[in-house]
Scaffold this motif. Structure first.
Motif: not given
Length: 595
Positions: A494-513
């Motif tokens: 479960s925590d892998g998906t939760k980690q992705d969500s945290i990284d999106l919200l905190q700006g640790h990962y910036i989405v780019s196509v």
């Protein structure tokens, strides 16, 4: 104490109108401010004087909200995040504190229909992670007071700083929505900019004789290396550590305010545990040659913020933990000095699983540091009589269970010192001599530890029965066993998906196509949470059939062959699952940091 009030008031209650083409957020708390319009096509924002008229064609949905906490931009769409329900949990220095009990995300993604196929696929995958974000726990806020700063730092703010909007006063490390506020900041929407802290807020009042004592316990989680238990360990190359939490204990009585701060955080060099279906994955030290430099950066940052540091390391001296402990001690050789001390205390060896009273041994070793560096004390006029000049930094492996027991012991001893200084306690008086106060204090720290643990591991803290009741119990040990199993499942599936969500919200990962990101549905057939339960079920069925065949051997020897066959298949499948554990685990896929 002098209140830290902002010159710019925040809207405390709003009405959200959902029109076909836009959202309109209207203040309804008696303020005379403008409404905020958010375009559904691209998330653009503007202030308007009046809510648009409704018609049979434009029939809006309406709901009450209690705060706007940010806007997140994905590949083609943007997503507005608001608080739809709250609970008042106490007051901080005279102002009410609220817990966000419900979040809602409103899409501004009508422009996605004009995107290409790749963008649409990525948008769908990333927006799905926001469903996890809506379940984020432990979010606290105040419309009037800066929760990100300790009482001492609030007191030291200049008069001009106190007149700034709360988001500008905030400590960025502890501002949970720091990244997603950027769009609102760019649009100069100060009355809508609500700072939010992730952590814990616990409070109680109790009588000691004729005096009413108010005790508050606040946790502030750092966002620099935020995440889940197995997917955020150790430090990054800049020295920011996982599960870094500042804990502040505040006592107020007869106009006096006293505060004591502690911190916790993962062992400060680069290490990890890669989940592979084993109960306790092995510890892997990454780039060990960099450990001294990373630790040095970490403690330099702590010294700038807190003054003197006493690092208390609670991990085992031997085994896998022992390797980490040895590396930590070696890295500290370059760091130890007049204002940094290091102390190793093997919690499990000295206290075992039930003798936590042996923590008095640790207290005897650190009491000189505590007495020297003290605590904040303000008199009835808000004048500083005493200040805290250093902190104890405590760690175990998770910085949850052993750490919480230890911090609660230190907090208890310091509270007794503070109450003696204020004049509530006599020279030999302790918290234990006041049963009602003692019970409330234990519950305060137990709830504090549970909330921090849930955010990082997904379950309440282990050893919580000792913190809550002052002794270990059979029920508490059973609860620890259940929570350990729950952590195992969450860490692996479960925590892998939760980690992705945290990284999106905190700006640790910036989405780019343009980034090399593969949607989860295309990442190899076995990397799915569904496969492990199926494999486990087949193993159990195989053993069941082997047992049934074995019971029929006395009637027909051929069943012995069937029994051996079923048992062999089960063992082979079990060995395959163990050997390929990393494949079966649900891993984060947003592993590229923010540039």
């Amino acid at each position: 104490m002098e209140r830290a009030e902002s010159g710019q008031k925040l809207y405390t209650r709003m009405r959200l109108w959902e029109f076909p083409d836009q959202y309109v957020i209207e203040p309804t708390d008696g303020s005379c401010g403008s409404s905020l319009a958010v375009n559904k096509a691209d998330g653009s924002m503007s202030l308007i004087d009046e809510v648009p008229e409704c018609s049979s064609i434009r029939v809006p949905k309406i709901r009450i909200i209690f705060g706007v906490i940010g806007m997140l931009k994905l590949v083609a769409g943007s997503y507005l995040i608001v608080i739809t329900d709250r609970e008042c949990v106490g007051s901080y220095l005279g102002h009410p504190i609220y817990k966000a009990t419900s979040l809602k995300i409103f899409p501004c993604d009508q422009s996605v229909k004009n995107s290409n196929a790749e963008q649409k696929t990525l948008e769908t995958e990333f927006s799905g992670l926001l469903n996890v974000a809506e379940r984020t726990s432990g979010l606290y806020f105040s419309y009037d007071s800066n929760l990100t700063l300790s009482a001492q730092r609030l007191h030291d703010l200049g008069d001009e700083s106190k007149l700034l909007p709360l988001w500008r006063q905030a400590e960025p490390r502890f501002l949970w929505n720091n990244y997603i506020l950027e769009a609102l900041i760019d649009n100069k929407l100060d009355p809508y900019l609500l700072p939010v802290v992730q952590g814990s807020f616990q409070n109680f009042q109790a009588a000691i004789g004729k005096e009413i004592v108010d005790v508050t316990l606040i946790a502030r989680r750092c966002t620099r290396r935020n995440g889940t238990r197995m997917w955020r360990r150790g430090a990054d190359s800049d020295g920011y550590v996982a599960n870094f939490v500042e804990t502040e204990q505040i006592v107020q009585m007869n106009g006096f305010t006293s505060s004591f701060v502690q911190v916790r955080g993962s062992i400060p060099f680069i290490w990890e545990q890669v989940v592979d279906l084993t109960y306790k994955p092995k510890f892997e030290i990454v780039r060990p040659e960099e450990a001294p430099r990373v630790a040095e950066r970490h403690f330099l940052d702590l010294r700038k913020k807190y003054g003197s540091i006493l690092a208390v390391n609670l991990v085992n001296k031997h085994g896998g933990e022992g390797r980490l402990s040895e590396k930590f001690a070696n890295a500290m050789h370059r760091v130890i000095g007049d204002d940094v001390r290091y102390l190793h205390f093997d919690f499990h060896k000295i206290c075992g699983h039930v003798h936590f009273e042996h923590l008095s041994i640790l207290y005897d070793q650190i009491v000189d540091f505590l007495e020297k560096n003290g605590y904040l004390l303000l008199n009835e006029k808000g004048e500083k009589m005493k200040e805290q000049t250093g902190v104890v930094r405590t760690n175990c492996i998770d910085c949850l269970d052993r750490t919480n027991v230890t911090q609660s012991m230190i907090g208890r001893r310091m509270l007794e010192i503070q109450l003696r200084r204020i004049g509530v306690f006599g020279a030999e008086e302790t918290i234990s001599s006041h049963p009602n106060f003692d019970e409330s204090y234990k519950i305060l720290w137990a709830n504090h530890g549970d909330e921090i643990s849930i955010q990082y591991s997904g379950t309440p803290a282990l050893k919580g029965d000792f913190v809550r009741f002052g002794q270990r119990s059979i029920q508490g040990i059973l609860n620890d066993g259940w929570n350990s199993l729950a952590r195992y499942y969450l860490n692996n599936f479960s925590d892998g998906t939760k980690q992705d969500s945290i990284d999106l919200l905190q700006g640790h990962y910036i989405v780019s196509v343009s980034r090399e990101t593969t949607p989860p549905s295309q990442t190899g057939g076995l990397e799915s949470v569904a496969y492990f339960p199926v494999a486990l079920a087949l193993v159990l069925i195989g053993f069941y059939l082997a047992l049934m065949s074995l019971r029929q051997v006395r009637y027909d020897l051929r069943h012995l062959l069937f029994s051996v066959m079923w048992a062999s298949l089960s063992v082979a499948l079990g060995a395959f699952v163990k050997a390929n554990g990393r494949i079966f685990c649900k891993r984060p896929r947003l592993n590229k940091p923010r540039s």
